[in-house]
Design a protein around this motif. Structure first.
Motif, PDB file in Angstrom:
ATOM      1  N   SER A  73      45.167  24.056  30.691  1.00 48.79           N
ATOM      2  CA  SER A  73      45.126  25.485  30.977  1.00 48.79           C
ATOM      3  C   SER A  73      44.001  25.823  31.944  1.00 48.79           C
ATOM      4  O   SER A  73      44.196  26.534  32.935  1.00 48.79           O
ATOM      5  N   GLN A  74      42.808  25.288  31.690  1.00 52.04           N
ATOM      6  CA  GLN A  74      41.677  25.578  32.568  1.00 52.04           C
ATOM      7  C   GLN A  74      41.873  24.938  33.938  1.00 52.04           C
ATOM      8  O   GLN A  74      41.504  25.521  34.964  1.00 52.04           O
ATOM      9  N   ALA A  75      42.488  23.750  33.984  1.00 54.90           N
ATOM     10  CA  ALA A  75      42.748  23.102  35.269  1.00 54.90           C
ATOM     11  C   ALA A  75      43.729  23.924  36.101  1.00 54.90           C
ATOM     12  O   ALA A  75      43.542  24.104  37.318  1.00 54.90           O
ATOM     13  N   ALA A  76      44.770  24.447  35.446  1.00 53.38           N
ATOM     14  CA  ALA A  76      45.736  25.283  36.165  1.00 53.38           C
ATOM     15  C   ALA A  76      45.077  26.558  36.675  1.00 53.38           C
ATOM     16  O   ALA A  76      45.324  27.002  37.804  1.00 53.38           O
ATOM     17  N   PHE A  77      44.222  27.139  35.829  1.00 52.21           N
ATOM     18  CA  PHE A  77      43.512  28.363  36.221  1.00 52.21           C
ATOM     19  C   PHE A  77      42.630  28.108  37.446  1.00 52.21           C
ATOM     20  O   PHE A  77      42.632  28.872  38.416  1.00 52.21           O
TER      21      PHE A  77
END
Length: 463
Positions: A73-77
């Motif tokens: 999730s944080q990587a996509a963000f």
């Protein structure tokens, strides 16, 4: 960069416009925000209980799965947050980049204000302690980051093709899901964040306008050439009788009127249908078209069907794409005046009966015009009446939609020649039972805005 919405063959004239579509989206996001705040006010216990249940479920989930979801999730963000502005700047969409930055900052600030001014119980339910850890950077509240992403996606989405815009929103859905699933954000906080971000993004577009890139004459010439139309010259069409058609093209077989149909036009049709469904009961409208391609194909098909049924419509010359989401529609150009521009003396019973014969032809073809104002009827230099536009038409229409056309034209002619002459012209063409069936639609709420305004200005107007 195929994910940016740019027509091939060079950029067209670029302008900034405000769209009714953004008003519709603003209303939707405002409802989401209002629902979240109301839920926090009237159902604090339920909201807190849901948040506690979600946190308990996350605690029982395998640690590895939760960690993996959080990392992805944080990587996509981070990927979207860093790549989107770079792509916009490299493709000279600098205005979209700074608009998105402005919307993101405003959304984060507004979410912080909402968290500060609402009652304490709701503030806890918003999940103020959840954070998104950005390596080497600030630690932002998770819900506030989601609000900023939503605002940025709302603005940047206007510059993307439909496919990439959907991908942008799918990433947002994944972020929201993982925040709930990993208990880094509460359900209420995510709902409010989505509402705040959407409201700010739409408000930014309405205040400063969205970028609109017009199709170039060169693209029109190439599209018509693929359809076998040999083009001489291309000029802007400024005829008030053809308000929705932008170009006039000279060919070996006479002049042609050309208009473009893209995402904004297709979404405007969707908005119009939804408005009619809210305003009227049993309106008879079908589901909106899913894409500009289907919308322009339906208009072309209705034009051909109407001509075959004896309706005097401009002959269809071409339907061609100029980009994956924009199309040109070309028909024979018929010079003349809109029926609304004729004097009362020119609106003879024979001419009105000619107009009714075109409407009767549409009925035989099963087509509802759905926007049959007097200006949609064109009177040529020989005094013949034409139907020049079926952009909002409905094929295989329900009886209620067909009756709506009769009511619209009857009301429009009534405002010009009076009730007796209007009814006399209609009865020369329509059967009495057909005319009687349309009486239920002969109310102001069922009419278009121009016709409704004209009716209200009449003495002894419709109730």
């Amino acid at each position: 960069t195929p994910y940016l919405r740019r027509a091939p063959g060079g950029a067209g004239s670029v302008s900034v416009a405000r769209s009714a579509v953004d008003v519709s989206h603003l209303a939707g996001f405002a409802l989401v925000l209002g629902a979240g705040l109301v839920a926090g006010l009237v159902a604090r216990g339920t909201v807190s209980g849901i948040a506690a249940d979600v946190a308990l479920a996350a605690a029982r989930a395998p640690v590895g799965l939760v960690s993996l979801a959080a990392i992805v999730s944080q990587a996509a963000f981070l990927l979207v947050s860093l790549s989107a502005p770079i792509a916009l700047i490299l493709t000279r969409r600098v205005r979209a980049a700074w608009l998105a930055a402005l919307a993101i900052a405003a959304a984060v600030a507004l979410f912080s204000v909402v968290g500060a001014v609402i009652p304490e119980g709701i503030g806890v339910a918003l999940g103020d302690d959840g954070v998104v850890a950005v390596p080497g950077g600030p630690r932002l509240p998770a819900a506030a980051a989601l609000a900023g992403y939503t605002a940025g996606a709302t603005v940047v989405g206007t510059e993307l093709t439909r496919r990439w815009a959907r991908a942008l929103w799918l990433v947002l859905a994944f972020l929201a899901f993982t925040q709930v699933g990993t208990a880094s954000g509460t359900p209420l906080g995510i709902v409010v964040a989505l509402g705040v971000g959407g409201v700010v993004g739409c408000a930014t577009l309405l205040a400063l306008g969205r970028r609109v890139e017009a199709v170039t004459p060169e693209q029109v010439v190439a599209a018509l050439g693929r359809a076998g139309v040999r083009v001489g010259t291309v000029s802007r069409l400024s005829d008030p009788a053809w308000p929705d058609w932008s170009l006039r093209v000279t060919t070996d077989d006479g002049d042609v009127a050309v208009k473009t149909v893209g995402v904004l036009e297709q979404r405007s049709d969707t908005l119009y249908r939804r408005y009619r469904r809210l305003r009227l009961k049993d309106v008879g409208d079908d589901t909106p078209y899913a894409s500009p391609r289907r919308a322009v194909a339906a208009e072309a098909m209705m034009t051909l069907l109407a001509v075959r049924s004896g309706v005097r419509c401009p002959v269809l010359r071409a339907v061609e794409p100029v980009s994956p989401e924009e199309f040109v529609l070309a028909v024979d150009y018929v010079p003349g005046r809109g029926m609304d521009e004729l004097s009362d003396e020119e609106l003879t019973e024979d001419r009105l009966a000619d107009a009714w014969r075109q409407v009767e032809g549409l009925r035989r073809a099963g087509i509802a015009h759905r926007d049959l104002r007097l200006e949609q009827l064109l009177v040529d230099d020989d005094g013949q009446v034409w139907l020049r536009d079926l952009a909002f038409g409905e094929p295989a229409a329900a009886a209620s939609s067909l009756e709506g056309d009769i009511a619209e034209l009857l009301a429009g002619t009534y405002t010009r020649v009076g009730a007796e002459a209007a009814v006399a012209a209609a009865t020369r063409v329509l059967e009495p039972d057909v005319l009687a069936g349309a009486l239920a639609r002969l109310v102001p709420a069922a009419l278009t805005r121009p016709t409704r305004a004209a009716v209200r200005a009449m003495p002894g107007r419709l109730a």
